[in-house]
Motif scaffolding. Structure first.
Motif, PDB file in Angstrom:
ATOM      1  N   ILE A   7     146.176  72.142-104.144  1.00  0.00           N
ATOM      2  CA  ILE A   7     147.594  71.836-104.302  1.00  0.00           C
ATOM      3  C   ILE A   7     147.850  71.725-105.802  1.00  0.00           C
ATOM      4  CG2 ILE A   7     147.279  69.342-104.068  1.00  0.00           C
ATOM      5  CD1 ILE A   7     150.040  69.348-102.625  1.00  0.00           C
ATOM      6  N   ASP A  41     151.682  77.506 -98.663  1.00  0.00           N
ATOM      7  CA  ASP A  41     152.809  76.713 -98.199  1.00  0.00           C
ATOM      8  C   ASP A  41     153.526  76.129 -99.424  1.00  0.00           C
ATOM      9  OD1 ASP A  41     154.575  75.376 -96.591  1.00  0.00           O
ATOM     10  OD2 ASP A  41     153.164  73.813 -95.971  1.00  0.00           O
ATOM     11  N   GLU A  42     154.720  76.616 -99.671  1.00  0.00           N
ATOM     12  CA  GLU A  42     155.512  76.098-100.792  1.00  0.00           C
ATOM     13  C   GLU A  42     156.354  74.935-100.283  1.00  0.00           C
ATOM     14  OE1 GLU A  42     157.569  78.990-103.180  1.00  0.00           O
ATOM     15  OE2 GLU A  42     156.060  80.512-102.714  1.00  0.00           O
ATOM     16  N   TRP A  43     156.027  73.748-100.751  1.00  0.00           N
ATOM     17  CA  TRP A  43     156.751  72.548-100.325  1.00  0.00           C
ATOM     18  C   TRP A  43     158.079  72.415-101.054  1.00  0.00           C
ATOM     19  CZ3 TRP A  43     152.402  68.316-100.336  1.00  0.00           C
ATOM     20  CH2 TRP A  43     151.468  68.635 -99.342  1.00  0.00           C
ATOM     21  N   GLY A  44     158.195  73.057-102.183  1.00  0.00           N
ATOM     22  CA  GLY A  44     159.443  73.004-102.924  1.00  0.00           C
ATOM     23  C   GLY A  44     159.492  71.866-103.922  1.00  0.00           C
ATOM     24  N   ARG A  45     160.693  71.621-104.412  1.00  0.00           N
ATOM     25  CA  ARG A  45     160.919  70.597-105.436  1.00  0.00           C
ATOM     26  C   ARG A  45     160.935  69.220-104.782  1.00  0.00           C
ATOM     27  NH1 ARG A  45     163.777  72.536-109.883  1.00  0.00           N
ATOM     28  NH2 ARG A  45     163.656  71.047-111.562  1.00  0.00           N
ATOM     29  N   ARG A  46     160.121  68.325-105.306  1.00  0.00           N
ATOM     30  CA  ARG A  46     160.027  66.961-104.777  1.00  0.00           C
ATOM     31  C   ARG A  46     159.922  65.962-105.924  1.00  0.00           C
ATOM     32  NH1 ARG A  46     157.346  66.460 -99.161  1.00  0.00           N
ATOM     33  NH2 ARG A  46     157.902  68.452 -98.280  1.00  0.00           N
ATOM     34  N   TYR A  59     157.499  71.067-108.528  1.00  0.00           N
ATOM     35  CA  TYR A  59     157.520  72.039-107.439  1.00  0.00           C
ATOM     36  C   TYR A  59     156.105  72.119-106.877  1.00  0.00           C
ATOM     37  CZ  TYR A  59     158.861  76.223-104.859  1.00  0.00           C
ATOM     38  OH  TYR A  59     159.136  77.129-103.856  1.00  0.00           O
ATOM     39  N   TYR A  60     155.939  71.691-105.617  1.00  0.00           N
ATOM     40  CA  TYR A  60     154.623  71.594-104.996  1.00  0.00           C
ATOM     41  C   TYR A  60     154.262  72.872-104.254  1.00  0.00           C
ATOM     42  CZ  TYR A  60     154.440  66.509-105.644  1.00  0.00           C
ATOM     43  OH  TYR A  60     154.381  65.247-106.174  1.00  0.00           O
ATOM     44  N   VAL A  61     153.003  73.306-104.401  1.00  0.00           N
ATOM     45  CA  VAL A  61     152.482  74.468-103.680  1.00  0.00           C
ATOM     46  C   VAL A  61     151.109  74.116-103.127  1.00  0.00           C
ATOM     47  CG1 VAL A  61     151.820  76.898-103.808  1.00  0.00           C
ATOM     48  CG2 VAL A  61     153.711  76.058-105.205  1.00  0.00           C
ATOM     49  N   LEU A  62     150.922  74.322-101.819  1.00  0.00           N
ATOM     50  CA  LEU A  62     149.646  74.090-101.142  1.00  0.00           C
ATOM     51  C   LEU A  62     149.067  75.441-100.760  1.00  0.00           C
ATOM     52  CD1 LEU A  62     147.633  72.110 -99.688  1.00  0.00           C
ATOM     53  CD2 LEU A  62     149.051  72.444 -97.669  1.00  0.00           C
TER      54      LEU A  62
END
Length: 95
Positions: A7, A41-46, A59-62
């Motif tokens: 991640i 899996d792009e979690w998006g902006r958090r 911007y999170y990416v798993l």
């Protein structure tokens, strides 16, 4: 081959056009070294739990992948030298 999960958090300063290129860069690195990507899996902006470099969002990416032992080491090296990556984590997944 072993299973890994990574991640990473991309800085909110990276614009929307450059973000997919950055994600593709890491995907290509894994596949060029003989790895196989099983899931992205792009979690998006958090919102971050705490500020990193005076930024409160990211911007999170798993990404899940299978590879040999040397690929995570190379991936970590590239994470460290890439501008726009706030944090990253690579873990081995036990089956």
């Amino acid at each position: 081959m072993r299973s890994y999960e990574t991640i990473f958090i991309i800085s909110p300063d990276v614009n929307d056009e450059a973000r997919p290129a950055l994600i593709e860069k890491f995907k290509n690195l894994i596949t060029e070294k003989g790895g196989e990507i099983t899931n992205v899996d792009e979690w998006g902006r958090r919102k971050l739990a705490y500020e990193i470099d005076k930024k409160s969002e990211g911007y999170y990416v798993l990404m899940n992948f299978n590879s040999d032992v040397d690929v995570p080491h190379e991936l970590e090296r590239v994470y460290k030298i890439t501008d726009g990556i706030l944090r990253y984590l690579i873990v081995k997944v036990d089956k």
